[in-house]
Design a protein around this motif. Structure first.
Motif, short mmCIF file in Angstrom:
data_model
loop_
_atom_site.label_atom_id
_atom_site.label_comp_id
_atom_site.label_asym_id
_atom_site.label_seq_id
_atom_site.Cartn_x
_atom_site.Cartn_y
_atom_site.Cartn_z
N UNK A 280 29.03 13.93 20.54
CA UNK A 280 28.68 15.33 20.31
C UNK A 280 28.85 16.13 21.59
N UNK A 281 28.65 15.44 22.69
CA UNK A 281 28.76 16.10 23.98
C UNK A 281 30.18 16.61 24.20
N UNK A 282 30.28 17.71 24.89
CA UNK A 282 31.57 18.32 25.18
C UNK A 282 31.77 18.40 26.68
N UNK A 283 32.73 17.78 27.26
CA UNK A 283 33.66 16.85 26.63
C UNK A 283 32.97 15.53 26.29
N UNK B 246 22.01 19.02 11.02
CA UNK B 246 22.63 19.27 12.32
C UNK B 246 23.79 18.34 12.64
N UNK B 247 23.69 17.12 12.16
CA UNK B 247 24.74 16.15 12.42
C UNK B 247 26.04 16.57 11.73
N UNK B 248 25.89 16.97 10.49
CA UNK B 248 27.03 17.49 9.73
C UNK B 248 27.64 18.66 10.49
N UNK B 249 26.78 19.56 10.95
CA UNK B 249 27.24 20.73 11.68
C UNK B 249 27.98 20.33 12.96
N UNK B 250 27.46 19.31 13.61
CA UNK B 250 28.11 18.84 14.84
C UNK B 250 29.53 18.37 14.51
N UNK B 251 29.66 17.68 13.40
CA UNK B 251 30.98 17.21 12.97
C UNK B 251 31.92 18.38 12.68
N UNK B 252 31.38 19.37 12.04
CA UNK B 252 32.20 20.55 11.70
C UNK B 252 32.72 21.20 12.97
N UNK B 253 31.82 21.41 13.91
CA UNK B 253 32.21 22.09 15.14
C UNK B 253 33.27 21.29 15.90
N UNK B 275 17.04 19.52 15.12
CA UNK B 275 16.73 18.30 15.87
C UNK B 275 17.13 18.51 17.32
N UNK B 276 16.78 17.57 18.16
CA UNK B 276 17.03 17.79 19.58
C UNK B 276 18.50 17.80 19.95
N UNK B 277 19.35 17.37 19.04
CA UNK B 277 20.77 17.39 19.38
C UNK B 277 21.37 18.80 19.39
N UNK B 278 20.69 19.77 18.78
CA UNK B 278 21.28 21.11 18.71
C UNK B 278 21.63 21.68 20.07
N UNK B 279 20.87 21.33 21.07
CA UNK B 279 21.14 21.94 22.37
C UNK B 279 22.26 21.22 23.09
N UNK B 280 22.65 20.07 22.56
CA UNK B 280 23.76 19.34 23.17
C UNK B 280 25.08 19.84 22.63
N UNK B 281 25.03 20.29 21.40
CA UNK B 281 26.24 20.78 20.76
C UNK B 281 26.79 22.00 21.50
N UNK B 326 21.25 30.65 17.86
CA UNK B 326 21.83 30.19 19.12
C UNK B 326 23.25 30.79 19.20
N UNK B 327 24.21 29.96 19.48
CA UNK B 327 25.51 30.58 19.73
C UNK B 327 26.63 30.24 18.75
N UNK B 328 26.30 29.66 17.63
CA UNK B 328 27.40 29.20 16.77
C UNK B 328 27.73 30.13 15.61
N UNK B 329 27.08 31.28 15.60
CA UNK B 329 27.42 32.25 14.54
C UNK B 329 27.71 33.59 15.19
#
Lengths: 333, 333
Positions: A280-283, B246-253, B275-281, B326-329
């Motif tokens: 998920x991390x970029x990069x 969020x995981x699905x969203x991470x895949x989309x991005x 979940x806590x991964x949102x800030x990593x995306x 956040x910043x994805x929309x």
DNA sequence: TTGAAAGCGTTACCAT
DNA sequence: ATGGTAACGCTTTCAA
């Protein structure tokens, strides 16, 4: 009300001893009565009470798992893999979060002992070993996982952290980096990783970036961010950072980008663990992989073999980390 | 050997009944003997055997938690918060991964019943409700969490999924999006979210992107990638995607970026769970937040109050989701 | 205030 | 092949 062996026995016109025998496939029972008893058990929907049988000395089929923090992906993935293997072997897991807090660790140990779990899998810090020592002297099966105690004889499945640090440093040095920062909490495993890391540096007549110091925030991402900022703002900025877990690395990358650096062009970073967040991390993060699935299986297998006294000698399984290349490191130009 | 109340009683020159009483602070015991008995318990390092007392009808102080997958951040964070509250209230958690597999669900239920857990917290799918029904008719405390069963009367703490979907759609529509795709697994909660989503679309005379279909891969990131690719390659590409976690969203991005799209310029995406991964995306994900901490506390509190029969009426706690920007929309231009 | 004894639901040994 | 019965370690009346 709850149906017991007495109910089954009465209904089947046999004694409770007989019922118990068909339940455990022990003793000699005629095929005829076995059939009948099983039949009655079905009809009455009889569910044996494990408390009673455990009280008689049988296993509880339950293992205590003490882990620092389930919300940390490494530990939740590890817990998942242990549970998977446990399920195959018919063991359940009582999972406890310790936050590396010694008081919590000890409290859980004592409570779970009262519940007569068959053994403990410890993934937590345990900087104070007295209670663990106590377990061992009481002959309660204990296995340490993902945490090494080289100084003391206990069953363990651990990662070769020295090699992990070695691999990380080797990779970075091979890419030409000469000024490398490290981010880590002050845990035994990290001290090992650092040892491996230093080993490579020494071989190459290099030395760690002097701004290094252990971090201790509980929020790893934040810790990574803060320490990264410190490195980046220092007047002798490293060209690469080795973060001792993926979350820390994620924080580093975030902060570096916010400060206008390009990863990996301006800063290479390598993580540790290879949890599912790396992609998920970029990069995508170059990281040192722990074989989590394997670790879970090994630790559960070791636990069960100890419970069943298949091995009396203490044993110690060491798994090897590996470098997984992705996009967060780059040759220095 | 193990020290029992008998040992303590003998050493203290009292009966086991007396020892039991000081143990439970029940009955009337003179301060003097209480002191003495406690003293002896210390000396002998006496640990009461919970199996025996549970066999006598006391609680096991253990709750079964059935959850689809601990490696999924939403569930591990939820499990963590439930365990935290359990620890405060002196309950332990046996955590089981079901993978939404009905056979596993049923197996765990039956095994944990044999271990006489005090209750079950169910976060798993349970598309077949017969076994759950059975628990209820056997008066075993059950609470459903993060999963709603509107059609059937059971204690639950759930998210208002309809509102969640509504919020997501509202946000996107407010930004001017007219062609929106959705990505979701076919679960009850997602059907609710879709209902809320459609509600907003209908209000605005809009309709869902026709390429929608439920996904069913277990690997959410991969599922998100695949479905995103499908949407992006279709000849009527959506300008926004609502991913049901969020995981699905991470895949989309990820996929969108790989295909050369800029997020949020070319595609807005909103996730679900926070979940806590949102800030990593990258970019940080706009998402519908579930109040996970709260949910864990509420469900454990509800469980305990049921166990203690503080409330006999079934109760149902519904928590509200909220939109976290956040910043994805981005507003459509 | 304290204790004797009857369970709780099993297992395991020893008879039968 | 089957059954009687004493544990296992604790709680809970009921007497004393």
């Amino acid at each position: 009300m709850k149906v017991t062996i007495y109910d089954v026995a009465k209904e089947a016109n046999v004694s409770i001893a007989t019922v118990s025998k068909v339940l455990n496939n022990s003793g000699r029972i005629s095929e005829k009565t076995r059939k009948k008893v099983k039949q009655i058990m079905k009809e009455l929907n009889y569910q044996p009470n494990m408390l009673a049988s455990a009280l008689m000395g049988k296993q509880t089929k339950t293992i205590g798992l003490l882990i620092p923090d389930l919300a940390n992906p490494f530990f939740s993935e590890l817990a998942r893999s242990i549970e998977d293997r446990g399920n195959e072997l018919d063991y359940h897991l009582v999972i406890c979060n310790t936050d590396y807090n010694n008081a919590k660790e000890n409290r859980y140990l004592s409570l779970l002992k009262q519940k007569r779990v068959d053994g403990f899998i410890l993934a937590s810090g345990f900087e104070k070993l007295d209670k663990v020592q106590e377990l061992i002297s009481e002959e309660i099966p204990v296995v340490i996982v993902a945490r090494d105690f080289p100084m003391f004889s206990v069953n363990a499945v651990a990662l070769d952290d020295f090699t992990g640090g070695y691999l990380a440093a080797k990779h970075l040095v091979d890419l030409g980096h000469k000024n490398i920062g490290v981010i880590a909490r002050d845990l035994w495993s990290n001290r090992e990783r650092l040892r491996g890391f230093h080993h490579v540096l020494a071989e190459n007549h290099l030395t760690l970036n002097p701004n290094f110091q252990f971090v201790n925030e509980v929020d790893h991402i934040k810790a990574g961010r803060n320490m990264a900022a410190k490195y980046i703002h220092s007047d002798n900025r490293p060209t690469a950072i080795f973060a001792c877990n993926d979350l820390l690395a994620a924080g580093v990358i975030q902060m570096a980008k916010e400060l206008g650096l390009d990863i990996p062009q301006d800063l290479s970073v390598v993580g540790f663990d290879n949890t599912s967040i790396v992609s998920i991390i970029e990069p995508p993060l170059t990281t040192i992989a722990q074989p989590i699935q394997n670790m879970g299986k090994e630790v559960m297998d070791l636990m069960v073999s100890i419970i069943n006294e298949e091995k009396d000698a203490k044993s110690r399984v060491t798994l090897l980390p590996s470098l997984v290349l992705r996009k967060s490191t780059k040759k220095i130009t």
